[in-house]
Design a protein around this motif. Structure first.
Motif, PDB file in Angstrom:
ATOM      1  N   GLN A  32      31.393  31.227  26.969  1.00  9.51           N
ATOM      2  CA  GLN A  32      32.790  30.896  27.240  1.00  9.51           C
ATOM      3  C   GLN A  32      33.492  32.054  27.952  1.00  9.51           C
ATOM      4  OE1 GLN A  32      35.246  30.298  23.768  1.00  9.51           O
ATOM      5  NE2 GLN A  32      36.722  29.080  24.916  1.00  9.51           N
ATOM      6  N   ALA A  33      33.225  33.275  27.540  1.00 10.68           N
ATOM      7  CA  ALA A  33      33.822  34.449  28.188  1.00 10.68           C
ATOM      8  C   ALA A  33      33.385  34.541  29.646  1.00 10.68           C
ATOM      9  CB  ALA A  33      33.439  35.715  27.425  1.00 10.68           C
ATOM     10  N   VAL A  34      32.117  34.263  29.921  1.00  8.86           N
ATOM     11  CA  VAL A  34      31.618  34.282  31.301  1.00  8.86           C
ATOM     12  C   VAL A  34      32.279  33.175  32.111  1.00  8.86           C
ATOM     13  CG1 VAL A  34      29.576  33.908  32.734  1.00  8.86           C
ATOM     14  CG2 VAL A  34      29.443  35.424  30.755  1.00  8.86           C
ATOM     15  N   ARG A  35      32.419  31.982  31.531  1.00  8.66           N
ATOM     16  CA  ARG A  35      33.085  30.879  32.239  1.00  8.66           C
ATOM     17  C   ARG A  35      34.526  31.242  32.586  1.00  8.66           C
ATOM     18  NH1 ARG A  35      30.216  27.695  28.668  1.00  8.66           N
ATOM     19  NH2 ARG A  35      32.011  27.447  27.298  1.00  8.66           N
ATOM     20  N   GLN A  36      35.220  31.921  31.673  1.00  4.28           N
ATOM     21  CA  GLN A  36      36.594  32.328  31.948  1.00  4.28           C
ATOM     22  C   GLN A  36      36.648  33.343  33.087  1.00  4.28           C
ATOM     23  OE1 GLN A  36      37.970  33.561  28.092  1.00  4.28           O
ATOM     24  NE2 GLN A  36      38.632  31.494  27.545  1.00  4.28           N
ATOM     25  N   ALA A  37      35.690  34.252  33.130  1.00  2.21           N
ATOM     26  CA  ALA A  37      35.625  35.217  34.232  1.00  2.21           C
ATOM     27  C   ALA A  37      35.379  34.498  35.559  1.00  2.21           C
ATOM     28  CB  ALA A  37      34.542  36.256  33.966  1.00  2.21           C
ATOM     29  N   LEU A  38      34.498  33.519  35.548  1.00  3.35           N
ATOM     30  CA  LEU A  38      34.225  32.749  36.764  1.00  3.35           C
ATOM     31  C   LEU A  38      35.431  31.905  37.164  1.00  3.35           C
ATOM     32  CD1 LEU A  38      30.526  31.724  36.067  1.00  3.35           C
ATOM     33  CD2 LEU A  38      31.352  33.329  37.811  1.00  3.35           C
ATOM     34  N   ASP A  39      36.167  31.392  36.180  1.00  2.96           N
ATOM     35  CA  ASP A  39      37.394  30.647  36.477  1.00  2.96           C
ATOM     36  C   ASP A  39      38.420  31.541  37.161  1.00  2.96           C
ATOM     37  OD1 ASP A  39      36.379  28.319  35.409  1.00  2.96           O
ATOM     38  OD2 ASP A  39      37.481  28.479  33.500  1.00  2.96           O
ATOM     39  N   LEU A  40      38.550  32.792  36.689  1.00  4.80           N
ATOM     40  CA  LEU A  40      39.459  33.735  37.326  1.00  4.80           C
ATOM     41  C   LEU A  40      39.066  33.945  38.784  1.00  4.80           C
ATOM     42  CD1 LEU A  40      41.832  35.774  37.116  1.00  4.80           C
ATOM     43  CD2 LEU A  40      40.105  37.495  36.518  1.00  4.80           C
ATOM     44  N   GLN A  41      37.763  34.090  39.021  1.00  3.47           N
ATOM     45  CA  GLN A  41      37.273  34.270  40.397  1.00  3.47           C
ATOM     46  C   GLN A  41      37.622  33.047  41.248  1.00  3.47           C
ATOM     47  OE1 GLN A  41      36.048  36.695  42.177  1.00  3.47           O
ATOM     48  NE2 GLN A  41      35.364  35.544  43.954  1.00  3.47           N
ATOM     49  N   SER A  42      37.422  31.842  40.722  1.00  4.81           N
ATOM     50  CA  SER A  42      37.682  30.646  41.521  1.00  4.81           C
ATOM     51  C   SER A  42      39.179  30.427  41.756  1.00  4.81           C
ATOM     52  CB  SER A  42      37.051  29.410  40.877  1.00  4.81           C
ATOM     53  OG  SER A  42      37.671  29.100  39.660  1.00  4.81           O
ATOM     54  N   MET A  43      40.028  30.859  40.811  1.00  4.31           N
ATOM     55  CA  MET A  43      41.471  30.656  40.965  1.00  4.31           C
ATOM     56  C   MET A  43      42.137  31.748  41.809  1.00  4.31           C
ATOM     57  SD  MET A  43      42.762  29.178  37.283  1.00  4.31           S
ATOM     58  CE  MET A  43      42.214  30.599  36.354  1.00  4.31           C
ATOM     59  N   VAL A  52      34.910  40.674  36.569  1.00  2.00           N
ATOM     60  CA  VAL A  52      34.439  41.702  35.652  1.00  2.00           C
ATOM     61  C   VAL A  52      34.815  41.272  34.237  1.00  2.00           C
ATOM     62  CG1 VAL A  52      34.596  44.134  34.981  1.00  2.00           C
ATOM     63  CG2 VAL A  52      34.814  43.480  37.393  1.00  2.00           C
ATOM     64  N   LEU A  53      33.852  41.335  33.331  1.00  4.07           N
ATOM     65  CA  LEU A  53      34.069  41.016  31.925  1.00  4.07           C
ATOM     66  C   LEU A  53      33.867  42.286  31.120  1.00  4.07           C
ATOM     67  CD1 LEU A  53      34.388  39.043  29.523  1.00  4.07           C
ATOM     68  CD2 LEU A  53      31.970  38.506  29.767  1.00  4.07           C
ATOM     69  N   PHE A  54      34.934  42.749  30.462  1.00  4.38           N
ATOM     70  CA  PHE A  54      34.878  43.953  29.638  1.00  4.38           C
ATOM     71  C   PHE A  54      34.394  43.555  28.254  1.00  4.38           C
ATOM     72  CE2 PHE A  54      37.966  44.687  32.946  1.00  4.38           C
ATOM     73  CZ  PHE A  54      37.657  45.960  33.378  1.00  4.38           C
ATOM     74  N   ILE A  55      33.214  44.037  27.857  1.00  6.93           N
ATOM     75  CA  ILE A  55      32.598  43.507  26.645  1.00  6.93           C
ATOM     76  C   ILE A  55      33.286  43.948  25.360  1.00  6.93           C
ATOM     77  CG2 ILE A  55      30.373  43.203  27.768  1.00  6.93           C
ATOM     78  CD1 ILE A  55      29.354  45.560  26.104  1.00  6.93           C
ATOM     79  N   GLU A  56      33.978  45.056  25.351  1.00  4.80           N
ATOM     80  CA  GLU A  56      34.646  45.483  24.119  1.00  4.80           C
ATOM     81  C   GLU A  56      35.832  44.589  23.773  1.00  4.80           C
ATOM     82  OE1 GLU A  56      32.429  49.059  25.485  1.00  4.80           O
ATOM     83  OE2 GLU A  56      33.925  47.859  26.512  1.00  4.80           O
ATOM     84  N   THR A  57      36.523  44.087  24.787  1.00  2.99           N
ATOM     85  CA  THR A  57      37.756  43.327  24.561  1.00  2.99           C
ATOM     86  C   THR A  57      37.683  41.884  25.030  1.00  2.99           C
ATOM     87  OG1 THR A  57      38.648  43.958  26.711  1.00  2.99           O
ATOM     88  CG2 THR A  57      39.143  45.419  24.834  1.00  2.99           C
ATOM     89  N   CYS A  58      36.642  41.528  25.744  1.00  3.86           N
ATOM     90  CA  CYS A  58      36.520  40.230  26.422  1.00  3.86           C
ATOM     91  C   CYS A  58      37.610  40.057  27.479  1.00  3.86           C
ATOM     92  CB  CYS A  58      36.521  39.064  25.448  1.00  3.86           C
ATOM     93  SG  CYS A  58      35.002  38.925  24.504  1.00  3.86           S
ATOM     94  N   GLY A  59      38.191  41.154  27.930  1.00  2.49           N
ATOM     95  CA  GLY A  59      39.157  41.109  29.013  1.00  2.49           C
ATOM     96  C   GLY A  59      38.442  40.839  30.327  1.00  2.49           C
ATOM     97  N   ILE A  60      39.170  40.288  31.275  1.00  2.00           N
ATOM     98  CA  ILE A  60      38.577  39.978  32.576  1.00  2.00           C
ATOM     99  C   ILE A  60      39.458  40.532  33.689  1.00  2.00           C
ATOM    100  CG2 ILE A  60      37.204  37.976  31.904  1.00  2.00           C
ATOM    101  CD1 ILE A  60      39.482  36.168  32.767  1.00  2.00           C
ATOM    102  N   ALA A  61      38.818  40.811  34.807  1.00  2.00           N
ATOM    103  CA  ALA A  61      39.515  41.339  35.978  1.00  2.00           C
ATOM    104  C   ALA A  61      38.699  40.977  37.212  1.00  2.00           C
ATOM    105  CB  ALA A  61      39.660  42.850  35.864  1.00  2.00           C
ATOM    106  N   LEU A  62      39.240  41.284  38.352  1.00  2.00           N
ATOM    107  CA  LEU A  62      38.516  41.137  39.614  1.00  2.00           C
ATOM    108  C   LEU A  62      38.340  42.517  40.224  1.00  2.00           C
ATOM    109  CD1 LEU A  62      40.390  38.063  41.129  1.00  2.00           C
ATOM    110  CD2 LEU A  62      38.126  38.083  40.074  1.00  2.00           C
ATOM    111  N   ALA A  63      37.172  42.755  40.786  1.00  3.45           N
ATOM    112  CA  ALA A  63      36.880  44.034  41.426  1.00  3.45           C
ATOM    113  C   ALA A  63      36.290  43.770  42.809  1.00  3.45           C
ATOM    114  CB  ALA A  63      35.898  44.840  40.585  1.00  3.45           C
ATOM    115  N   SER A  64      36.357  44.753  43.641  1.00  5.11           N
ATOM    116  CA  SER A  64      35.802  44.665  44.984  1.00  5.11           C
ATOM    117  C   SER A  64      34.275  44.730  44.930  1.00  5.11           C
ATOM    118  CB  SER A  64      36.333  45.814  45.841  1.00  5.11           C
ATOM    119  OG  SER A  64      35.588  45.942  47.019  1.00  5.11           O
ATOM    120  N   SER A  65      33.626  43.723  45.488  1.00  6.24           N
ATOM    121  CA  SER A  65      32.161  43.727  45.517  1.00  6.24           C
ATOM    122  C   SER A  65      31.638  44.795  46.481  1.00  6.24           C
ATOM    123  CB  SER A  65      31.620  42.345  45.887  1.00  6.24           C
ATOM    124  OG  SER A  65      32.131  41.921  47.124  1.00  6.24           O
ATOM    125  N   VAL A  66      32.399  45.118  47.508  1.00 11.67           N
ATOM    126  CA  VAL A  66      32.001  46.169  48.444  1.00 11.67           C
ATOM    127  C   VAL A  66      32.041  47.526  47.739  1.00 11.67           C
ATOM    128  CG1 VAL A  66      32.620  47.358  50.583  1.00 11.67           C
ATOM    129  CG2 VAL A  66      32.750  44.868  50.459  1.00 11.67           C
TER     130      VAL A  66
END
Length: 97
Positions: A32-43, A52-66
C-alpha cells in the motif's frame, strides 16, 4: 508542487531495505505504501522524477531521477520504479512497484 533538492551522495545502495520493510510492516501495508508513492508520481510527477518512500515514516516525496543517477549511479528512468530510502541507516534501494 515545490521540488526540493536532496543529496544522495551520503547514501549507500543496498538490496535489503525492501525485505526488512515488508518484515516490519507486513506485505499488505508495504505494498500500500508503494502504491501511494506511485500515485504521487502519477498525480504530480513528471518524466524526470521518481517517487521516494521513506521507510522510517512511510512518508513520500518526488526526487529528480537525473540527480539520483548522477549521485548514485542508479538509473530510475521508467514507469513503476520507487526509491525506498532509510535516512537513519543512510541506505537506499530502487524497486519496481
Amino acid at each position: 508542487m515545490v521540488e526540493s533538492s536532496f543529496d544522495f551522495t551520503a547514501f549507500t545502495a543496498v538490496n535489503h531495505l525492501w525485505p526488512s520493510f515488508v518484515e516490519r510492516l507486513g506485505t499488505t501495508r508495504s505494498q500500500q505504501a508503494v502504491r501511494q508513492a506511485l500515485d504521487l508520481q502519477s498525480m504530480h510527477g513528471k518524466e524526470g522524477t521518481v517517487p521516494v518512500l521513506f521507510i522510517e515514516t512511510c512518508g513520500i516525496a518526488l526526487a529528480s531521477s537525473v540527480l539520483l543517477r548522477e549521485q548514485t549511479g542508479l538509473n530510475a528512468h521508467g514507469n513503476g520504479m520507487v526509491l525506498i530510502l532509510s535516512k537513519r541507516a543512510q541506505e537506499l534501494q530502487l524497486i519496481w512497484g
